[in-house]
Write a protein that holds these residues in place. Structure first.
Motif, short mmCIF file in Angstrom:
data_model
loop_
_atom_site.label_atom_id
_atom_site.label_comp_id
_atom_site.label_asym_id
_atom_site.label_seq_id
_atom_site.Cartn_x
_atom_site.Cartn_y
_atom_site.Cartn_z
N HIS A 49 -6.18 -8.06 11.13
CA HIS A 49 -4.88 -7.75 11.20
C HIS A 49 -4.14 -8.10 9.76
O HIS A 49 -3.18 -7.52 9.37
N SER A 50 -4.70 -9.04 9.15
CA SER A 50 -4.04 -9.54 7.99
C SER A 50 -4.23 -8.26 6.82
O SER A 50 -3.22 -8.19 5.97
N ALA A 51 -5.35 -7.74 6.94
CA ALA A 51 -5.64 -6.53 6.13
C ALA A 51 -4.55 -5.27 6.24
O ALA A 51 -3.99 -4.85 5.47
N LEU A 57 0.46 10.74 -10.50
CA LEU A 57 1.84 10.11 -10.24
C LEU A 57 1.83 9.24 -9.23
O LEU A 57 3.00 8.03 -9.20
N ALA A 58 0.81 9.17 -8.25
CA ALA A 58 0.91 8.24 -7.18
C ALA A 58 0.81 6.74 -7.70
O ALA A 58 -0.01 6.29 -8.43
N ASP A 59 1.68 5.77 -7.13
CA ASP A 59 1.40 4.36 -7.65
C ASP A 59 0.79 3.55 -6.61
O ASP A 59 0.09 2.59 -6.62
N VAL A 60 0.28 4.48 -5.32
CA VAL A 60 -0.31 3.88 -4.17
C VAL A 60 -0.96 4.87 -3.63
O VAL A 60 -0.62 6.01 -3.28
N ILE A 61 -2.35 4.78 -3.49
CA ILE A 61 -3.34 5.85 -2.84
C ILE A 61 -3.86 5.14 -1.63
O ILE A 61 -4.32 3.99 -1.43
N ILE A 62 -3.78 5.76 -0.52
CA ILE A 62 -4.37 5.29 0.66
C ILE A 62 -5.40 6.46 1.12
O ILE A 62 -5.31 7.67 1.36
N LEU A 63 -6.47 5.80 1.18
CA LEU A 63 -7.88 6.53 1.40
C LEU A 63 -8.20 6.45 2.93
O LEU A 63 -8.38 5.37 3.39
N LEU A 64 -8.06 7.57 3.51
CA LEU A 64 -8.49 7.59 4.89
C LEU A 64 -9.71 8.55 4.89
O LEU A 64 -9.68 9.43 5.18
N GLY A 65 -10.90 7.61 5.20
CA GLY A 65 -12.11 8.23 5.33
C GLY A 65 -12.58 9.10 4.14
O GLY A 65 -13.16 10.02 4.24
N ALA A 66 -11.96 8.70 2.97
CA ALA A 66 -12.36 9.43 1.78
C ALA A 66 -13.03 8.62 0.85
O ALA A 66 -12.78 7.33 0.92
N ARG A 67 -13.68 8.94 -0.14
CA ARG A 67 -14.23 8.49 -1.17
C ARG A 67 -13.89 8.86 -2.32
O ARG A 67 -13.78 10.05 -2.87
N ASN A 108 -16.18 0.95 -4.16
CA ASN A 108 -16.77 1.73 -5.21
C ASN A 108 -15.99 2.36 -6.26
O ASN A 108 -14.93 2.83 -5.67
N ASN A 109 -15.74 1.86 -7.47
CA ASN A 109 -15.58 2.45 -8.66
C ASN A 109 -13.92 1.84 -8.94
O ASN A 109 -13.78 1.60 -9.82
N VAL A 110 -13.35 1.64 -7.84
CA VAL A 110 -12.08 1.08 -8.17
C VAL A 110 -11.80 -0.25 -6.85
O VAL A 110 -11.99 0.12 -5.79
N ARG A 111 -11.36 -1.20 -7.48
CA ARG A 111 -11.24 -2.29 -6.46
C ARG A 111 -10.11 -2.15 -5.78
O ARG A 111 -8.94 -1.94 -6.47
N PRO A 112 -10.12 -2.04 -4.40
CA PRO A 112 -8.97 -1.89 -3.72
C PRO A 112 -7.96 -2.85 -3.66
O PRO A 112 -8.38 -4.05 -3.33
N ALA A 113 -6.65 -2.66 -3.47
CA ALA A 113 -5.58 -3.85 -3.24
C ALA A 113 -5.53 -4.17 -1.82
O ALA A 113 -5.20 -5.18 -1.42
N ALA A 114 -6.45 -3.49 -0.87
CA ALA A 114 -6.43 -3.76 0.56
C ALA A 114 -7.79 -2.91 1.01
O ALA A 114 -7.60 -1.64 0.67
N ILE A 152 -5.48 1.63 -1.28
CA ILE A 152 -5.61 1.19 0.04
C ILE A 152 -6.87 1.79 0.63
O ILE A 152 -6.91 3.03 0.81
N GLN A 153 -8.03 1.21 0.84
CA GLN A 153 -9.23 1.84 1.18
C GLN A 153 -9.40 1.75 2.95
O GLN A 153 -9.68 0.32 3.37
N ILE A 154 -9.52 2.77 3.59
CA ILE A 154 -9.97 2.77 5.02
C ILE A 154 -11.39 3.22 5.28
O ILE A 154 -11.42 4.53 5.01
N ASP A 155 -12.07 2.49 5.68
CA ASP A 155 -13.77 3.35 6.09
C ASP A 155 -14.54 2.35 7.04
O ASP A 155 -14.50 1.38 7.24
N ILE A 156 -15.00 3.37 7.51
CA ILE A 156 -16.14 2.71 8.67
C ILE A 156 -17.42 1.98 8.12
O ILE A 156 -17.99 1.26 8.87
N CYS A 157 -17.53 2.06 6.67
CA CYS A 157 -18.70 1.59 6.05
C CYS A 157 -18.50 0.33 5.03
O CYS A 157 -17.75 1.14 3.99
N ALA A 158 -18.76 -0.61 5.43
CA ALA A 158 -18.25 -1.58 4.32
C ALA A 158 -19.03 -1.42 2.98
O ALA A 158 -18.19 -1.95 1.75
N GLU A 159 -20.22 -0.85 2.81
CA GLU A 159 -20.74 -0.58 1.31
C GLU A 159 -19.95 0.55 0.58
O GLU A 159 -19.87 0.41 -0.63
N GLU A 160 -18.84 0.90 1.25
CA GLU A 160 -18.15 2.10 0.53
C GLU A 160 -16.71 1.38 0.05
O GLU A 160 -16.29 1.87 -0.96
#
Length: 510
Positions: free
Chosen positions: A166-168, A238-248, A279-285, A268-276
């Motif tokens: 929930h905090s994430a 131009l995006a200041d925030v990127i939300i990744l929904l099941g994308a890498r 990767n490449n960019v440290r997510p803000a969330a 902001i990275q949303i993924d089913i796999c913790a290893e993802e």
């Protein structure tokens, strides 16, 4: 008396059918021909291919499209080796796949038999989906055993879904709320998760621009007004925030690195796999979980946040009549309304005009309603006002009710001129003394109930804070074609239009 005998091939086929396997692709030969025949006998559709690699690709695509693994059937040696490209492709794409290969008889195991891959339908589907290999010794295929001695496993349940912390989710929602140019990137993981309904709700609720990756096209229709695929490079830069929904953030998305992206972009990275994650960019969330479930979490949280202009105008656009006469005034309200509320007929829009006059809205609406009553009966007038603009001539609501003009007034209320203060901030300001000296000049009284003015004169008033309340009020007001109504829509006091590239007309530093 001995019971009915079954072969190893029949047991394999029946076990697959018990797991709701519907499709098998392959090239038959020793020792797997009997497996294909047995599969057909239990209702599994067998498609004979011309190369094991293509058969493996086909079986993996079934896994993506249905969520249950397809089966690739291959003989030993070169046949199995040809499946490796398809298995690798399925594993990287996270698609469930089962490859069944024949190998040498058991008595040849010490002479160089194949190593086993992980084996199970469940393994291919649970957690991060991927490919599994089941190695069947040749003599098992034709081995006869008593049918009563065979124990089949029950069909495995659909994979369990996991929720993000929930905090994430809260952190991600806050980042999105504070963003100026957010961009939602929808990946094929979202398509695999069948998250389209929740993602479409999220796009509409938050007014998020989105970019689909190739196999995520259609999760939200390509013709949706928020799709920025035609301006892909510009949107990424131009995006200041990127939300990744099941994308890498791989080669397809330029690894998430400059110059394709801003140096300070938040991911902001949303993924089913913790290893993802990371990767490449440290997510803000980082939100670990099933895409559909996590999107639903975010949707629930966003619904509890104050609306912004874009959310409000999205729902207005969807629910007001296309032939209505639109009257609009106010700073942000009028400017955003010009782009978000389309017109389909001439002389359909009235706003502040060349002189930029505020206070014209209700007078214009009354005139339009009188003309419509005489010349186009039944045509509605919708007057969309900022809370400051409404104050210039709000008492004309009495006139509207006196002449029973079925005008719908929508006040987009941010507690101020351009921006305002919420109730808590207002109270804090008052601690410093006289509001004439300490309250910002752009602030108006927080949470003013303008709808009560309409109620006082016999019309219908609505005070709304959530998208659901707004939808209900709009539907009720549009359906009632006889009664004047006013919807007072509370939005985030700090909500404003997107920053203009050439702000010569609105260059106030406030």
């Amino acid at each position: 008396m001995e019971g009915e005998a079954v072969s190893g091939a029949q047991i394999i086929a029946q076990a697959l059918r018990a797991q709701n396997i519907e499709y098998m692709f392959g090239i038959v030969g020793i020792p797997v021909t009997e497996i294909a025949i047995a599969a057909q006998a239990v209702g599994i559709k067998y498609v004979g291919m011309r190369n094991e690699q293509a058969a493996c690709y086909a079986a993996s695509a079934v896994g993506y499209l249905t969520g249950r693994p397809g089966v690739c059937l291959a003989v030993s040696g070169p046949g199995f080796l040809h499946t490796l490209g398809g298995m690798a492709n399925a594993t990287i794409n996270c698609w469930p796949l089962i490859v069944i290969g024949g190998s040498s008889d058991r008595n040849q195991e010490t002479m160089g038999a194949f190593q086993e891959f992980p084996q199970a339908v469940r393994t291919s589907m649970y957690g991060r989906p991927g490919s599994c290999y089941i190695d069947i010794p040749g003599d098992f295929v034709n081995l006869q055993v008593n049918k009563s001695s065979v124990k089949y496993m029950e069909c495995c349940l659909p994979p369990p879904v996991s929720m993000a912390e929930h905090s994430a989710v809260s952190k991600a929602a806050s980042i999105i709320a504070l963003s100026k140019q957010p961009l939602l990137i929808i990946g094929k993981g979202a398509a695999y998760s069948h998250a389209e309904n929740n993602i479409r709700k999220l796009v509409d609720l938050c007014g998020l621009p989105f970019l689909p990756t190739p196999m995520a096209k259609g999760v939200v229709p390509d013709n949706h007004p928020n799709c920025v695929a035609a301006a892909r490079s510009t949107a990424l830069q131009l995006a200041d925030v990127i939300i990744l929904l099941g994308a890498r953030l791989n080669w397809i998305l330029h690894f998430g690195l400059p110059p394709r992206y801003r140096q300070d972009v938040k991911v902001i990275q949303i993924d089913i796999c913790a290893e993802e994650l990371g990767n490449n960019v440290r997510p803000a969330a980082a939100l670990l979980g099933d895409i559909n479930t996590v999107t639903e979490q975010g949707l629930a949280l966003q619904k509890s946040l104050p609306m912004n202009y874009y959310t409000v105008f999205h729902h207005i656009r969807e629910l007001i009549p296309k032939d209505c006469i639109l009257v609009s005034e106010g700073a942000n309200t009028m400017d955003i309304g010009r782009t978000m509320l389309p017109n389909f007929c001439p002389r359909q829009r009235l706003d502040a005009g060349t002189f930029g006059t505020m206070g014209v809205g209700l007078g214009f609406a009354i005139a339009a309603a009188m003309v419509a009553r005489d010349h186009t009966p039944g045509r509605r007038v919708v007057c969309i006002e900022g809370d400051s603009a409404f104050g210039f001539s709000g008492m004309e609501v009495e006139t509207i009710c006196r002449y029973n003009l079925p005008i719908l007034i929508i006040v987009v209320n941010n507690n101020g001129i351009y921006t305002g203060l919420d109730a808590n901030s207002w109270e804090e300001m008052l601690k410093f003394g006289d509001p004439a000296t300490c309250v910002p000049p752009v602030s108006l009284l927080p949470n003013a109930h303008y709808e009560k003015i309409m109620s006082a004169f016999g019309g219908k008033g609505y005070f709304v804070k959530t998208p659901e309340e707004l939808q209900n009020a709009l539907k009720a007001s549009v359906t009632d074609k006889q009664t004047p109504s006013l919807i007072n829509v509370m939005i985030d006091p700090q909500s404003e239009r997107k920053k203009q590239e050439f702000p010569w007309l609105t260059r106030s530093n406030l």
